[in-house]
Design an enzyme around this catalytic site. Sequence first.
Site, PDB file in Angstrom:
ATOM      1  CG  HIS A   1     -27.891 -12.435   2.083  1.00  0.00           C
ATOM      2  ND1 HIS A   1     -28.969 -13.278   2.117  1.00  0.00           N
ATOM      3  CD2 HIS A   1     -27.888 -11.781   3.270  1.00  0.00           C
ATOM      4  CE1 HIS A   1     -29.593 -13.150   3.280  1.00  0.00           C
ATOM      5  NE2 HIS A   1     -28.958 -12.244   3.999  1.00  0.00           N
TER       6      HIS A   1
ATOM      7  CE1 TYR B   1     -22.523 -16.405  -1.919  1.00  0.00           C
ATOM      8  CE2 TYR B   1     -21.380 -14.872  -0.469  1.00  0.00           C
ATOM      9  CZ  TYR B   1     -22.495 -15.224  -1.190  1.00  0.00           C
ATOM     10  OH  TYR B   1     -23.592 -14.394  -1.211  1.00  0.00           O
TER      11      TYR B   1
ATOM     12  NE  ARG C   1     -28.000 -14.143  -2.981  1.00  0.00           N
ATOM     13  CZ  ARG C   1     -27.088 -14.668  -2.179  1.00  0.00           C
ATOM     14  NH1 ARG C   1     -27.440 -15.296  -1.098  1.00  0.00           N
ATOM     15  NH2 ARG C   1     -25.799 -14.582  -2.471  1.00  0.00           N
TER      16      ARG C   1
HETATM   17  C1  TPP Z   1     -32.341 -17.086  13.382  1.00  0.00           C
HETATM   18  C2  TPP Z   1     -31.525 -16.396  12.355  1.00  0.00           C
HETATM   19  N1  TPP Z   1     -30.264 -16.796  12.159  1.00  0.00           N
HETATM   20  C3  TPP Z   1     -29.469 -16.177  11.266  1.00  0.00           C
HETATM   21  C4  TPP Z   1     -29.936 -15.128  10.531  1.00  0.00           C
HETATM   22  C5  TPP Z   1     -29.012 -14.400   9.557  1.00  0.00           C
HETATM   23  N2  TPP Z   1     -29.435 -14.611   8.182  1.00  0.00           N
HETATM   24  C6  TPP Z   1     -30.224 -13.716   7.545  1.00  0.00           C
HETATM   25  S1  TPP Z   1     -30.657 -14.251   6.030  1.00  0.00           S
HETATM   26  C7  TPP Z   1     -29.773 -15.659   6.199  1.00  0.00           C
HETATM   27  C8  TPP Z   1     -29.751 -16.660   5.085  1.00  0.00           C
HETATM   28  C9  TPP Z   1     -31.133 -17.132   4.747  1.00  0.00           C
HETATM   29  O1  TPP Z   1     -31.095 -18.004   3.689  1.00  0.00           O
HETATM   30  P1  TPP Z   1     -32.410 -18.523   3.006  1.00  0.00           P
HETATM   31  O2  TPP Z   1     -33.326 -19.074   4.033  1.00  0.00           O
HETATM   32  O3  TPP Z   1     -32.013 -19.451   1.922  1.00  0.00           O
HETATM   33  O4  TPP Z   1     -33.123 -17.241   2.394  1.00  0.00           O
HETATM   34  P2  TPP Z   1     -32.565 -16.239   1.293  1.00  0.00           P
HETATM   35  O5  TPP Z   1     -31.790 -15.195   2.004  1.00  0.00           O
HETATM   36  O6  TPP Z   1     -31.751 -17.033   0.349  1.00  0.00           O
HETATM   37  O7  TPP Z   1     -33.778 -15.642   0.659  1.00  0.00           O
HETATM   38  C10 TPP Z   1     -29.129 -15.700   7.418  1.00  0.00           C
HETATM   39  C11 TPP Z   1     -28.241 -16.782   7.886  1.00  0.00           C
HETATM   40  C12 TPP Z   1     -31.274 -14.726  10.769  1.00  0.00           C
HETATM   41  N3  TPP Z   1     -31.827 -13.700  10.115  1.00  0.00           N
HETATM   42  N4  TPP Z   1     -32.038 -15.373  11.673  1.00  0.00           N
END
Ligand code: TPP
Lengths: 350, 350, 375, 375
Positions: free
Chosen positions: D274, D283, D270
Amino acid sequence: MTTTTETTNATATATGTATLTLAKSITAGLRRSMQDDDKVILLGEDIGKLGGVFRVTDGLQAEFGTDRVVDTPLAESGIIGMSVGLAMRGYRPVAEIQFDGFIYPGFDQIVSQVAKLHYRSRGAVRMPITIRVPFGGGIGSVEHHSESPEAYFAHTAGLRVVSCSNPQDAYDMLREAIASDDPVMFFEPKRRYWSKGEVNFEPEETLPLSRARVVSPGSDVTLVAYGPLVATAKDAVAAAADDGVSIELIDLRSIAPIDFDTVAASVRKTGRLVITHEAAQSGGIGGEIAASITERSFNWLEAAPARVTGFDTPYPPAALEEHFLPDLDRILDAVDRVLGRPNSLSDWED
Amino acid sequence: MTTTTETTNATATATGTATLTLAKSITAGLRRSMQDDDKVILLGEDIGKLGGVFRVTDGLQAEFGTDRVVDTPLAESGIIGMSVGLAMRGYRPVAEIQFDGFIYPGFDQIVSQVAKLHYRSRGAVRMPITIRVPFGGGIGSVEHHSESPEAYFAHTAGLRVVSCSNPQDAYDMLREAIASDDPVMFFEPKRRYWSKGEVNFEPEETLPLSRARVVSPGSDVTLVAYGPLVATAKDAVAAAADDGVSIELIDLRSIAPIDFDTVAASVRKTGRLVITHEAAQSGGIGGEIAASITERSFNWLEAAPARVTGFDTPYPPAALEEHFLPDLDRILDAVDRVLGRPNSLSDWED
Amino acid sequence: MLRTTVSNSSDSEVDLLDDRDYVQLIDAEGRRHANPTLDRWIADVSDDQLADLYEDMVVVRRIDVEATALQRQGELGLWPPLLGQEAAQIGSARALRDDDFIMPSYRENGVAYCRNVPLDDLVRVWRGHAHGSWDPTEYRMAIPAVIIGAQTLHAVGYGVGVRMDGADSAVITYFGDGATSQGDTNEAMIFAATYNAPVVFFCQNNHWAISEPVRLQAAKHISERAPGYGIPSIRVDGNDVLAVMAATRIALDRAHRGGGPTFIEAVTYRMGPHTTSDDPTRYRSAEELAEWKAKDPITRLEKYFEDKGIFTDELKARVKAKADSVAAEFRAGCKEMVEPETMSVFDFVQIEANPVLERQRAQYAAYLANFEGED
Amino acid sequence: MLRTTVSNSSDSEVDLLDDRDYVQLIDAEGRRHANPTLDRWIADVSDDQLADLYEDMVVVRRIDVEATALQRQGELGLWPPLLGQEAAQIGSARALRDDDFIMPSYRENGVAYCRNVPLDDLVRVWRGHAHGSWDPTEYRMAIPAVIIGAQTLHAVGYGVGVRMDGADSAVITYFGDGATSQGDTNEAMIFAATYNAPVVFFCQNNHWAISEPVRLQAAKHISERAPGYGIPSIRVDGNDVLAVMAATRIALDRAHRGGGPTFIEAVTYRMGPHTTSDDPTRYRSAEELAEWKAKDPITRLEKYFEDKGIFTDELKARVKAKADSVAAEFRAGCKEMVEPETMSVFDFVQIEANPVLERQRAQYAAYLANFEGED
Ligand SMILES: Cc1ncc(C[n+]2csc(CCOP(=O)(O)OP(=O)(O)O)c2C)c(N)n1
Ligand SMILES: Cc1ncc(C[n+]2csc(CCOP(=O)(O)OP(=O)(O)O)c2C)c(N)n1
Ligand SMILES: [Mg+2]
Ligand SMILES: [Mg+2]
């Protein structure tokens, strides 16, 4: 996921008073609790280097180390379940759930373990766990980021459920929550994170966590609010005063158990009750308050308690949230209703 | 996990009427729904060869095959999440949760997906999912096997929540739940599984799922119950009648949405309301009913609505459950209370 | 890289589920096999000590018999027998250090016995008198968890706490084959690997989760999952008390030394019903049961002693006497158990005062007082 | 057997996380490598078709640029850029058959673009106008799931439904590295294996879950988990559009033929924040970002075309024109979007009448009517 760049620069124990945002008063409360008791540890998603998506834990990992400010894998059941084990080992975990709508994967651990282990073990096990949850709407965010799930927990025996509405309470209530040997669901009014207030770091006396606060005395109507809507309710009090109506505003603070003594005393004085919260009306806290106060003070009531709440819909998209959220006008309309003054439902027939 | 050995021996479409236990009337309802619509499939733990721990699905896998009666891995979130996907593909999943207390690992999928997908998709997606949950206490079982979690779901917009109290309703309501394009939480009063009644398999007219039923008309007090306590409430009606008190008993059937029209019409007649459920009092359905009826019919009320419910404790061990569960005497005591007759709280002062 | 070539998974399922694929020291015929990896971990276990393990297993089986009888007599509401799993429980529990902590599910009565949990506390829950009945701190063993998989996460948290304390104890968590399907159990492996937690994941694969065969939960051996999370795993004959002890000691040693989590799949069999309410004839064959009866963990030890000429009358008498006395104490403890006080329904909900609950308590007391004098 | 010898897991962590351990066809320098397993799956992809994939990637990146700008201008509340993940999304999405169904997370705007989802429907959610904005049936793509991991289970259910229908379509579900820690994602693998569901688990390991590096979620490669569940897995260079397409085709083919689930870990990065609200400088290091910029999925294709002498002005002009026109349409669609009707807050909660909600709607209408005429 708005951020604030403000930082508190205290690394020693904070003393005296300071003007802080509500978010930073929580930071201060966390820091102070960690200083006072090295069994206090924080865990959650992104709380370390990032300082949480709201920066509430900003600086704490640098100060207390990665053993006491623990970034966890992305799993809420894991966060809560791990907290249970830590508590069994004598720690005081403070778990952060990133947003209200992400608490449900951890629901089983909260309801079946955190809430019940003390009862299950006939007192042998204590669960001094604090679960911090930024909650509520009004921040223009996407789905799952604006929910008010407090009623689920208030219906769960064994949990204490609280919400703060101002920086001083945030600081005091969080410290008491962490110090409590009971599990506490600590709901933080995220849209008030940036509202400022004076915080005394060493108050001589604080109102116990389980007690409601009479924010402003009044004689015509009792208005009960908590968390994010206390500020809205204050505006309503001022507007009503301009209109010659005297509202007694109660900040509930404790959602479970509810301080009915304080609410009932007020209603016995005013004879009228309005309750407001963001959560959907059906099955919300407002119904419990209305029912319990009616039970206790039926003969003092001049009108049916009125509720000003979210609708029985999921939290809507941001473009519509102003309609979903209780606001000044809807509260005043309900005040008019309980006073028997002209209001939007004057012609309503059931 | 008590079992019954009774089996219905219909393999063709059941016609006419038969005397069935409530459990077997659910079996019959499932079978009929599966015969009528081959998109109906059942899934859950141990529902295949074993026929479920209560034997409710007994014989259905043999009749409809392993593709339509699907044993799942031991994971409730998986069961519900898989149901969501099946529904998206055009199926009508009927998921069984083995006991009330095991629903929480599936809570997130229910609250954030099942309940919200229709709203989220602005109507493009339908969730015709039925989630069957044997619920409530009184069977002398161990922890997590006697809970009443219905209020959590009733507070969740997008879900319909119902409970049946007798074999005919069980059959009819289940069929309507399965046929509904909305998700339905179907709470089965497990301690009444073995109570028998006449079931007409092809009733000419049935009361819509969302409607409450006036079980017996009365003039002095309105008594609202649902699920397992309807039988207890009936006993109370009879006992009160002996005492010259006329109770109008309403079987709520739909817990969300609540048929307030029916309840309010009754209260406007009697002026007095007693509500009973097994779930803990704080945040339970009773508070919602009391508050809403007070809102709608304040001027008709002669006394504060009274609630006879479980306590704000976890469900206790079996040896103590008789104290936790509302029973005939506690209901009659509340009836006396709303009538202003001598009762256990006659000397109570708040 | 492509880890698996395209294959029809149902074809390979059968071999994959071949249960012979585990480590063993004493086979079903009581023959002792050498295993260089395991042997050094039980080199100190003398035949006398093996006899003690045998005694434990016989006693624990006797408790099951007594409890089942008590349930039939209406003295217990329910009982979850561990019949057939004695070696898995005794072998692992006797491998533990005193300061190692146990996070069990509901079937670990054999483990609790090894921790000297009072016998009446084993039945209090199943008699309906309590939801949990001992102080976990006293016995270094948590009270049973009924929600499948939940305790595995508690083990990780406890283990992380142990490490933060600077202690070198381990935590062992017990769960079944069915439990491996729960999100919690998988999250526990992930968290344990991330924090290098001193946790032994002890899965008793007894082949059934109520009526569901293990192949519904797992297309491959359960033990094959953990390595993907970075957790080494051992698949051991769960009916071989010595091999179980060796495997558990290996895992515990890793934990004690800061080596992190280990996963053990103990391949065993639930010879009885899921609980006394269950009717296993509805879902499993007599042949399967017979096959596993031939692998009984207790009889194989008897054969081993027989072959060695040490299955003496004295040993038999000693074990019988112990089992009889435990059984008698168990029965008495159950029958003489004092009913909980009525008002204790309100106790231990919370520590801090809860005025809403106190009001309910007071009103219920007033209600009960109303009946006083009545009959 | 003992699967892993006793080892100090933190020592081995570093090698384990070595990212070179994946299959690749076009490397960061644009060099084409032979891979007998993958090659036959993209043998039909001509340079012209590769140019189309290139165009898709450029367009999708341009959408990100536009959306980020619109967010800065206050036109959008939030936007989750996929910057850096173009190859993973385009390569997989363009491998799909028309009847294959997609269960995405929130970051699959590139995938949605391939499915011809109207451009304004890509932003409707992020503009706060809706929670979801297209009909999944029409585009064979579900609306985004925000709850991490939830959609993976939906994919399994949908896939089981496909099989029950007797159809041979596949389902592909997208999720991130962070999502692999959620119970749901693990349960989905278990259920998929049990039912042999035609599901492609497509994990975009972009190395970060907001501020958390992938090593917090996984001590070993994410792709190493699935085989333990009986699901073959492929670890592919997620910045290599051709390799991603090949891997996805292998997985889809297995699904279409009834071979069951496959897991793909697409190793990518990425490159942006985010979401537009995030500040990744808090970070992660500039060096790490630079390292990955050197592996950019788009520039490597340009190098490849360059080397082959086919990166013509015509191609460049064509792609630029397409990107410009999409960008213009995207901007206009966003700015001209019509606000949702006030009373639509009450719509689509349920299908059957809900009198309690209808009362709320009517009372709110009465309340609003009260203000009419006011100013
Ligand atoms: C159940 C839940 N917990 C926390 C979140 C908050 N949150 C949104 S995106 C994210 C990180 C996701 O990381 P990843 O699975 O690696 O996907 P990326 O964003 O890197 O595409 C978090 C913690 C959420 N959307 N749903
Ligand atoms: C969350 C949850 N779901 C369902 C159950 C009901 N249940 C009790 S035991 C059991 C089977 C467990 O099987 P396994 O994990 O193999 O352990 P075993 O009983 O074989 O020891 C089930 C489904 C439960 N206790 N908790
Ligand atoms: Mg098992
Ligand atoms: Mg990621």
